[in-house]
Design an enzyme around this catalytic site. Structure first.
Site, PDB file in Angstrom:
ATOM      1  N   GLU A   1       0.828  -1.218   0.000  1.00  0.00           N
ATOM      2  CA  GLU A   1       0.000   0.000   0.000  1.00  0.00           C
ATOM      3  C   GLU A   1       0.858   1.263   0.000  1.00  0.00           C
ATOM      4  O   GLU A   1       0.838   2.059   0.952  1.00  0.00           O
ATOM      5  CB  GLU A   1      -0.971  -0.035   1.191  1.00  0.00           C
TER       6      GLU A   1
ATOM      7  N   GLU B   1      -5.269  -8.432  -1.568  1.00  0.00           N
ATOM      8  CA  GLU B   1      -5.964  -8.385  -0.275  1.00  0.00           C
ATOM      9  C   GLU B   1      -7.426  -8.097  -0.523  1.00  0.00           C
ATOM     10  O   GLU B   1      -7.766  -7.131  -1.233  1.00  0.00           O
ATOM     11  CB  GLU B   1      -5.420  -7.265   0.628  1.00  0.00           C
TER      12      GLU B   1
HETATM   13  C1  BG6 Z   1      -4.507  -3.434   4.658  1.00  0.00           C
HETATM   14  C2  BG6 Z   1      -3.130  -3.851   5.152  1.00  0.00           C
HETATM   15  O1  BG6 Z   1      -4.571  -2.063   4.633  1.00  0.00           O
HETATM   16  O2  BG6 Z   1      -5.607  -3.797   5.419  1.00  0.00           O
HETATM   17  C3  BG6 Z   1      -3.122  -5.038   6.078  1.00  0.00           C
HETATM   18  O3  BG6 Z   1      -2.281  -4.074   4.065  1.00  0.00           O
HETATM   19  C4  BG6 Z   1      -4.277  -4.937   7.036  1.00  0.00           C
HETATM   20  O4  BG6 Z   1      -1.892  -5.096   6.727  1.00  0.00           O
HETATM   21  C5  BG6 Z   1      -5.567  -4.964   6.230  1.00  0.00           C
HETATM   22  O5  BG6 Z   1      -4.291  -5.910   8.018  1.00  0.00           O
HETATM   23  C6  BG6 Z   1      -6.840  -4.978   7.049  1.00  0.00           C
HETATM   24  O6  BG6 Z   1      -6.848  -3.913   7.938  1.00  0.00           O
HETATM   25  P1  BG6 Z   1      -7.046  -4.152   9.496  1.00  0.00           P
HETATM   26  O7  BG6 Z   1      -6.864  -2.826  10.094  1.00  0.00           O
HETATM   27  O8  BG6 Z   1      -8.431  -4.683   9.643  1.00  0.00           O
HETATM   28  O9  BG6 Z   1      -6.011  -5.138   9.899  1.00  0.00           O
END
Ligand code: BG6
Length: 491
Positions: free
Chosen positions: A175, A389
């Site tokens: 990101e 993701e």
């Molecule tokens: C993304 C990141 O922004 O979101 C991850 O790359 C992160 O590292 C994921 O875990 C989900 O966000 P969160 O805050 O629910 O863990």
């Protein structure tokens, strides 16, 4: 039209959110090691010294360091074709500026890579997923310093060389747009993404909420520029080491819609889309800053003289081979001050009356995924796309017999997979999909264990209890069917 043969189905994790073993085998402190946990309503706090009496979620995380064989066996059982994980820079160069890499650190990742290959799982490695050795923050102010560019390139070359015959897919930074996206909301993005901190904050021994860390746009954008250069130089080196390497950018999709047809809302939406999503994408895929970046710099009082002619050449030569993205949710954009505000991944926004939200206030929008993929393909037709993701954080309940019924996971994933398929039918060259957190892990945003993403449950809790044992949730078996049928069986 269906998912292409060889589509990279799988899951994604990050070192600091899963490994634990935070000082084992020569590892140095990394940025997330300095962060305490919070929750939806309480920001995580930073402190420059470790308080031995406090609970730091990343210090043990889910002990992937000790459980990696068991975990990868479960991923293989689910039918993974790809596993995205990150290397913790501080395991390889504990202080960041060390001359020699830490062999024990390299060996750990060699074991993880070999374990994946044993099952025919393609590793996809992120070189920096929201971390760098903390010593680089203290001593150099992270990517604000040009020296850190050299340290990063040396680290990247060390990894590329070690795995040149075994790992094809790489992401330079997770990101990479996070510091822009979080601008104006404290220093979380500066610290996670760039290793940049105000010099007083870094020396303070008080606990500082991430939302209260001080920032300075001139420093942020200069550091971001240095990070772009670091990424481009690493990409150039990678292609010398192995011309078949695929090096990717990774951009958090801040997809929004104008809240109303008021042209003022539409203009603001366009501007935010450019700054949040397109600026980094253009630099990394097209190899140059877009014109709108310069008008934005003027608007926020940033002098862009750090972008030298020499750096422009590097950015152009170091263009990436593919575009990877995270996608969780969307929100709306408006100039109105009265709109109801909701949360989101890195970025909140106006509430969309047509969408429901998770327990953390993230609005669920599968159609937005199709929209986003088409938008990206229109802008960057020269590169394949990969979703690295996508996932749903939820509270899980363990029944007395140990089972976990999680139909909300089906409600989230099924329509997102359909949306992907529709985007492929639209002509989007999508090469893979790794769900976020196929196994429960520590949340990056809140530091919680309770925000669970996995198909695999991990018995570990926010009060520090739990034996780290793994078990399968109901929708583990559903995802296995999806993968076995190459995305055809979604029932
Ligand atoms: C993304 C990141 O922004 O979101 C991850 O790359 C992160 O590292 C994921 O875990 C989900 O966000 P969160 O805050 O629910 O863990």
């Amino acid at each position: 039209m269906t998912f292409p043969k060889g589509f990279l189905w799988g899951g994604a994790v990050a070192a600091n959110q899963c490994e634990g073993a935070y000082l084992r085998d020569g590892k140095g402190l990394s940025v997330p090691d300095m962060l305490l946990g919070g929750d939806r309503y309480t920001p995580r706090t930073f402190c420059s010294v470790i308080d031995e009496t406090a609970f730091y979620p990343s210090h043990q995380a889910i002990e992937f360091y000790d459980h990696y064989k068991e975990d990868i066996a479960l991923f293989a059982d689910m039918g993974f074709k790809c596993f995205r994980f990150s290397i913790n820079w501080a395991r390889i160069f504990p202080n960041g500026d060390d001359i020699m890499p830490n062999e024990l650190g390299l060996q750990f990742y060699e074991n993880v890579v070999d374990e994946c290959l044993k099952y025919g799982i393609e590793p996809l490695i992120t070189l920096s997923h929201y971390e760098m050795p903390f010593a680089l923050v203290q001593k150099y102010n992270g990517f604000y310093s040009r020296e850190v560019v050299n340290f990063y390139v040396n680290y990247a070359k060390t990894c590329f060389t070690r795995f040149k015959d075994r790992v094809k897919y790489w992401i330079t930074f997770n990101e990479i747009n996070c510091a822009i996206v979080t601008m104006g909301h404290g220093g979380m993005g500066d610290l996670y993404g760039l290793g940049v901190m105000d010099r007083e904050d870094v020396k303070s021994t008080e606990r500082i909420p991430l939302s209260k860390l001080k920032t300075n746009p001139q420093v942020t954008f200069n550091a971001m520029h240095n990070q772009f250069v670091a990424s481009a130089l690493a990409t150039i080196e990678a292609h010398k080491i192995n011309p078949d390497f695929m090096i990717g950018t990774m951009i958090a999709q801040v997809t929004g819609y104008p809240l109303t047809p008021n042209p003022k809302d539409v203009l603001l939406w366009q501007k935010e889309d450019n700054i949040n999503n397109n600026l980094c994408g253009d630099v990394q895929v097209r190899g140059k800053y877009p014109e709108f970046a310069y008008s934005f710099f003027r608007e926020v009082g940033v002098d862009p003289s750090f972008i030298t002619k020499e750096d422009e050449d590097i950015l152009y030569k170091g263009k990436v081979d593919f575009y990877t993205l995270s996608y969780y949710q969307t929100n709306c954009v408006t100039t109105s001050k009265d709109a109801e505000i909701v949360e989101g991944n890195l970025h909140g926004g106006a509430k969309n009356p047509y969408l429901k939200a998770s327990d953390w206030g993230w609005q669920i929008d599968p159609d937005g995924l199709r929209f986003t993929l088409n938008k990206l393909h229109d802008r960057y037709p020269e590169v394949p796309l990969m979703i690295v993701e996508n996932g749903f954080g939820a509270f899980d309940n363990v029944e007395e017999d140990g089972s976990i019924h999680d139909p909300y996971r089906l409600d989230y994933f099924r329509p997102h997979i359909i949306a992907m398929k529709e985007a492929i039918e639209d002509g989007v060259p999508l090469i893979g999909y790794t769900t976020w957190g196929p196994i429960d892990l520590v949340s990056a945003g809140t530091g919680q264990y309770a925000k669970r993403y996995g198909f695999i449950y991990v018995n570990r809790h926010d009060d520090g209890t739990g034996d780290f044992s793994r078990s399968k949730k109901d929708y583990y078996f559903w995802f296995k069917k999806v993968l076995e049928s190459n995305g055809e069986n979604l029932e």
